[in-house]
Design a protein around this motif. Structure first.
Motif, PDB file in Angstrom:
ATOM      1  N   LYS A 174       0.856  -1.115  -0.045  1.00 36.96           N
ATOM      2  CA  LYS A 174      -0.320  -0.107   0.094  1.00 36.96           C
ATOM      3  C   LYS A 174       0.881   1.224   0.116  1.00 36.96           C
ATOM      4  O   LYS A 174       0.647   2.028  -0.865  1.00 36.96           O
ATOM      5  CB  LYS A 174      -1.014  -0.003   1.095  1.00 36.96           C
ATOM      6  CG  LYS A 174      -1.784  -1.190   1.429  1.00 36.96           C
ATOM      7  CD  LYS A 174      -2.630  -1.177   2.549  1.00 36.96           C
ATOM      8  CE  LYS A 174      -1.931  -1.190   3.836  1.00 36.96           C
ATOM      9  NZ  LYS A 174      -1.256  -2.477   4.250  1.00 36.96           N
ATOM     10  N   THR A 175       1.789   1.372   1.030  1.00 35.29           N
ATOM     11  CA  THR A 175       2.722   2.592   0.866  1.00 35.29           C
ATOM     12  C   THR A 175       3.454   2.589  -0.358  1.00 35.29           C
ATOM     13  O   THR A 175       3.673   3.745  -0.916  1.00 35.29           O
ATOM     14  CB  THR A 175       3.458   2.618   1.954  1.00 35.29           C
ATOM     15  OG1 THR A 175       2.603   2.459   3.328  1.00 35.29           O
ATOM     16  CG2 THR A 175       4.471   3.479   2.300  1.00 35.29           C
ATOM     17  N   THR A 176       3.907   1.414  -0.613  1.00 36.63           N
ATOM     18  CA  THR A 176       4.861   1.408  -1.966  1.00 36.63           C
ATOM     19  C   THR A 176       3.973   2.220  -3.053  1.00 36.63           C
ATOM     20  O   THR A 176       4.516   2.890  -3.811  1.00 36.63           O
ATOM     21  CB  THR A 176       5.367   0.112  -2.081  1.00 36.63           C
ATOM     22  OG1 THR A 176       6.059  -0.364  -1.140  1.00 36.63           O
ATOM     23  CG2 THR A 176       6.158   0.044  -3.462  1.00 36.63           C
ATOM     24  N   PHE A 224       2.065  11.004   5.088  1.00 37.99           N
ATOM     25  CA  PHE A 224       2.919   9.722   5.173  1.00 37.99           C
ATOM     26  C   PHE A 224       2.627   8.854   6.252  1.00 37.99           C
ATOM     27  O   PHE A 224       1.789   9.226   7.259  1.00 37.99           O
ATOM     28  CB  PHE A 224       4.601  10.375   5.441  1.00 37.99           C
ATOM     29  CG  PHE A 224       5.117  10.865   4.206  1.00 37.99           C
ATOM     30  CD1 PHE A 224       5.748  10.159   3.218  1.00 37.99           C
ATOM     31  CD2 PHE A 224       4.722  12.362   4.111  1.00 37.99           C
ATOM     32  CE1 PHE A 224       6.361  10.822   2.156  1.00 37.99           C
ATOM     33  CE2 PHE A 224       5.336  12.862   2.602  1.00 37.99           C
ATOM     34  CZ  PHE A 224       5.974  12.026   1.911  1.00 37.99           C
ATOM     35  N   GLN A 225       2.946   7.557   6.144  1.00 43.72           N
ATOM     36  CA  GLN A 225       2.727   6.597   7.351  1.00 43.72           C
ATOM     37  C   GLN A 225       3.045   7.077   8.707  1.00 43.72           C
ATOM     38  O   GLN A 225       2.258   6.940   9.712  1.00 43.72           O
ATOM     39  CB  GLN A 225       3.062   5.250   6.918  1.00 43.72           C
ATOM     40  CG  GLN A 225       2.692   4.027   7.948  1.00 43.72           C
ATOM     41  CD  GLN A 225       2.878   2.733   7.185  1.00 43.72           C
ATOM     42  OE1 GLN A 225       3.125   2.594   5.951  1.00 43.72           O
ATOM     43  NE2 GLN A 225       2.744   1.687   8.016  1.00 43.72           N
ATOM     44  N   LEU A 226       4.443   7.503   8.695  1.00 43.73           N
ATOM     45  CA  LEU A 226       5.027   7.998   9.986  1.00 43.73           C
ATOM     46  C   LEU A 226       4.798   9.522   9.837  1.00 43.73           C
ATOM     47  O   LEU A 226       5.255  10.045   9.044  1.00 43.73           O
ATOM     48  CB  LEU A 226       6.539   7.576   9.799  1.00 43.73           C
ATOM     49  CG  LEU A 226       6.763   6.177  10.086  1.00 43.73           C
ATOM     50  CD1 LEU A 226       8.351   6.101  10.086  1.00 43.73           C
ATOM     51  CD2 LEU A 226       6.125   5.442  11.191  1.00 43.73           C
ATOM     52  N   LEU A 242      -3.991   9.712   2.078  1.00 41.13           N
ATOM     53  CA  LEU A 242      -3.814   9.670   3.529  1.00 41.13           C
ATOM     54  C   LEU A 242      -3.106   7.998   3.830  1.00 41.13           C
ATOM     55  O   LEU A 242      -3.844   7.228   3.376  1.00 41.13           O
ATOM     56  CB  LEU A 242      -4.812   9.987   4.198  1.00 41.13           C
ATOM     57  CG  LEU A 242      -5.476  11.189   4.088  1.00 41.13           C
ATOM     58  CD1 LEU A 242      -6.724  11.630   4.779  1.00 41.13           C
ATOM     59  CD2 LEU A 242      -4.407  12.588   4.306  1.00 41.13           C
ATOM     60  N   ASP A 243      -1.834   8.191   4.294  1.00 31.92           N
ATOM     61  CA  ASP A 243      -1.291   6.746   4.683  1.00 31.92           C
ATOM     62  C   ASP A 243      -1.620   6.738   6.461  1.00 31.92           C
ATOM     63  O   ASP A 243      -0.892   7.078   7.107  1.00 31.92           O
ATOM     64  CB  ASP A 243       0.018   6.791   4.367  1.00 31.92           C
ATOM     65  CG  ASP A 243       0.472   5.424   4.201  1.00 31.92           C
ATOM     66  OD1 ASP A 243      -0.085   4.511   4.809  1.00 31.92           O
ATOM     67  OD2 ASP A 243       1.681   4.957   3.669  1.00 31.92           O
ATOM     68  N   GLU A 244      -2.703   5.736   6.636  1.00 29.05           N
ATOM     69  CA  GLU A 244      -2.917   5.380   7.837  1.00 29.05           C
ATOM     70  C   GLU A 244      -3.026   6.764   8.815  1.00 29.05           C
ATOM     71  O   GLU A 244      -2.568   6.864   9.840  1.00 29.05           O
ATOM     72  CB  GLU A 244      -1.709   4.587   8.467  1.00 29.05           C
ATOM     73  CG  GLU A 244      -1.818   3.337   7.712  1.00 29.05           C
ATOM     74  CD  GLU A 244      -1.037   2.219   8.464  1.00 29.05           C
ATOM     75  OE1 GLU A 244      -0.947   2.087   9.683  1.00 29.05           O
ATOM     76  OE2 GLU A 244      -0.579   1.366   7.878  1.00 29.05           O
ATOM     77  N   PRO A 245      -4.194   7.417   8.602  1.00 25.16           N
ATOM     78  CA  PRO A 245      -4.440   8.820   9.572  1.00 25.16           C
ATOM     79  C   PRO A 245      -5.088   8.241  10.824  1.00 25.16           C
ATOM     80  O   PRO A 245      -4.865   9.216  11.844  1.00 25.16           O
ATOM     81  CB  PRO A 245      -5.787   9.381   8.717  1.00 25.16           C
ATOM     82  CG  PRO A 245      -6.254   8.507   7.867  1.00 25.16           C
ATOM     83  CD  PRO A 245      -5.186   7.372   7.384  1.00 25.16           C
TER      84      PRO A 245
HETATM   85 MG   LIG Z   1       2.485   1.125   4.751  1.00 27.85          MG
END
Ligand SMILES: [Mg+2]
Ligand SMILES: Nc1ncnc2c1ncn2[C@@H]1O[C@H](COP(=O)(O)OP(=O)(O)OP(=O)(O)O)[C@@H](O)[C@H]1O
Lengths: 314, 248
Positions: free
Chosen positions: B44-46, B86-88, B171-174
């Motif tokens: 997903k993030t990729t 970003f995820q982080l 949005l990556d994991e809000p």
């Molecule tokens: Mg990810």
């Protein structure tokens, strides 16, 4: 007093001292002060590149040298200093932007080596391309400029020219770091990936940081040539680049006052420590080591610590 | 069929010899909230990073409103109207909360040269104050972002992604690491933006309740491929999805 007010006061105090300091000094003392002002300009430039934009450069002396040679060659050929000065700044701005390209690929110590290599290259060109630079013979009889028919040839008058340049350049840097550009530099230094995701061009701002920083060194160098009236390649080696780095780091990178203090220390302290005879360099080196361990944010960081402690006490 | 606002086709990416994405196609339509779910390491993030210029894809095309934007740099995509987190969580710790918000929008205003001489806030004051209010950060406007709590930084992070009023926000994991009450708040803000302002969202999320409630459509990624997609109900009931999560 808030930090902003404190900063203004510090700058005003430095300016007052700088205006009054040469009065009563002998020629050599005035020369040292002039050198301080020019070093401070170059250090301001490196401070933008390193302190605000987070890019290391060990080529600041090369740009100082390029500026000095452009000014020396142009003015000995009859060009006005007032034309040669911006020309040197512009040339270093362009070359500085080119030197920024490696920074788009490599960072930190790799970048340090790339810029170090450039410094060596420039030194070799200055020394070996005799047809252009006069090689080891250098360029002699560099004229000092006049302003509105007023000669700036005397040591004191020339010092005030250097100081005026320093004030002008500081005002410029003050404006840049407080402008949206300064904010973009800070964001890029903090986190390039996030900055890019917000539309900040890493390419544009990295090249700008190098270009502006280098232009400042070029302008300082352009005034250095008429200050010493004779130049050869020897001052523009890596050790001067390291000295500029030292000024920025010891003074406190990322602060406007840091480079003044750093430049003062590097230029003046060795003179004041002369009474220690052969030991002065050792004392000096030790003092720098201690400072970096105790307060890595440099002398302005140390002052900040003192100010906060003083504010807390009743 | 209407043209997708954002249309990525056959995106491929591998790390060394490991295939992270195998010809993934991912479209988002105007006004949608699309959920992107999948087990850990499913890519997903990729995918987001390939779509938004942080990573170079090995293959595939990306179109924004029909315009080919394949291979564009992250900053160019941002200026073309794509926002992201970003995820982080990533805020600029040394800058004040206000400056974080301004810097998130400033490159969309005027030209480079003009920005040097423009007023410090670039006329964004009202927008900044509105964002502070919406994310309940008004009292912290002048504090350095690093001094905020994790939850507040997470809100700031989201506020930054929205500052330039992008057409579509990734949005990556809000919901990652956020308390339940704050989760409701974030969900509400996203819904409001979607329904009132018409902002389009693509959201990666592991919190199933959160993403299923929010999404109009859900895409499931597993082992670098699109497993299925459909309405939240369809996806919830899909055997293969359950298997992918349990089997992973
Ligand atoms: Mg990810
Ligand atoms: N920088 C990298 N180098 C090598 N492999 C990577 C890298 N980043 C991700 N991967 C691998 O690519 C695959 C997909 O990772 P990715 O981070 O995209 O998954 P994800 O779906 O976002 O997972 P999560 O839900 O845990 O965030 C994983 O197998 C991961 O190990």
């Amino acid at each position: 007093m808030n930090a902003q007010g404190f900063k203004r006061l510090a700058l005003a105090a430095i300016l007052a001292v700088a205006i009054l300091a040469p009065l009563g000094l002998k020629n050599y003392g005035v020369y040292l002060l002039s050198l301080w002002a020019l070093y401070a300009i170059a250090a301001q430039g490196l401070n933008l590149t390193l302190g605000y934009a987070g890019q290391i450069s060990l080529a600041q002396a090369a740009f100082f040298g390029i500026g000095a040679y452009i000014s020396a060659l142009a003015t000995t050929a009859g060009m006005s200093f007032w034309l040669a000065l911006p020309l040197a700044g512009l040339a270093c701005f362009i070359i500085g932007a080119l030197i920024g390209f490696p920074a788009l690929r490599v960072q930190h110590h790799y970048l340090a080596f790339v810029t170090l290599g450039f410094n060596v290259l420039v030194f070799l060109v200055l020394r070996n391309e005799e047809w252009l630079t006069g090689g080891t013979y250098g360029v002699a009889n560099i004229p000092r400029p006049a302003l509105f028919g007023l000669s700036l040839g005397g040591p004191l008058a020339f010092y005030y020219l250097c100081l005026a340049l320093l004030v002008l350049m500081t005002a410029m840097f003050w404006h840049i770091v407080r402008s949206p550009w300064g904010r973009a530099f800070a964001a890029l230094r903090d986190n390039p990936e996030r900055a890019a995701s917000l539309g900040i061009s890493i390419v544009t701002y990295t090249l700008l940081a190098f270009a502006i920083g280098s232009a400042a060194a070029g302008i300082a160098g352009a005034a250095f040539a008429p200050l010493v009236e004779y130049i050869d390649p020897t001052p523009f080696t890596l050790s001067l680049s390291l000295a500029f780095l030292l000024m920025v780091v010891v003074g406190g990178q990322g602060t406007l006052t840091g480079p003044f203090i750093g430049a003062a220390l590097v230029t003046l302290l060795p003179e004041w420590l002369r009474w220690t005879e052969g030991y002065y360099l050792m004392v000096y080196a030790l003092a720098v080591m201690v400072l970096m361990v105790v307060c890595p944010s440099g002398l302005t960081g140390l002052f900040d610590m003192a100010r906060r402690r003083w504010e807390r006490s009743p | 069929m209407t043209q997708a606002l954002f249309d990525a086709r056959n995106i491929a990416r591998s790390y060394g010899g490991v295939t992270a994405l195998n010809n993934v196609s991912f479209a988002v339509f105007e006004g949608e909230i699309v959920g992107l779910i999948g087990p850990n390491g499913s890519g997903k993030t990729t995918l987001f990073n390939c779509l938004l210029g942080q990573l170079r894809a090995d293959g595939g095309t990306v179109r924004l409103r029909g315009r080919d934007v394949t291979g564009w740099r992250a900053n160019a995509l941002a200026r073309a109207g794509l926002g992201r987190t970003f995820q982080l969580l990533q805020v600029f710790g040394g800058l004040s909360v206000r400056d974080n918000l301004i810097v998130a929008a400033q490159e969309h205003i005027a030209t480079l040269a003009r920005r040097l001489f423009a007023p410090r806030t670039l006329g964004l004051d009202e927008q900044v104050e509105a964002a502070l209010e919406r994310f309940r950060l008004t009292a912290l406007g002048d504090a350095p972002a690093a001094s905020l709590s994790y939850g507040q930084q997470k809100l700031l992070d989201l506020a930054m992604a929205l500052m330039a009023e992008p057409d579509i926000v990734f949005l990556d994991e809000p919901a990652g690491g956020v308390t339940p009450s704050m989760l409701d708040e974030i969900g509400e803000i996203l819904l409001t933006l979607n329904r009132v302002t018409g902002t389009t969202f693509a959201i990666i999320e592991h919190n199933m309740d959160f993403i299923m409630e929010l999404s109009d459509r859900v895409v499931v990624l597993a082992e670098g491929e699109v497993l299925t997609s459909g309405t939240p109900e369809e996806v919830r009931g899909d055997e293969r999805v359950i298997e992918a999560y349990l089997g992973g």
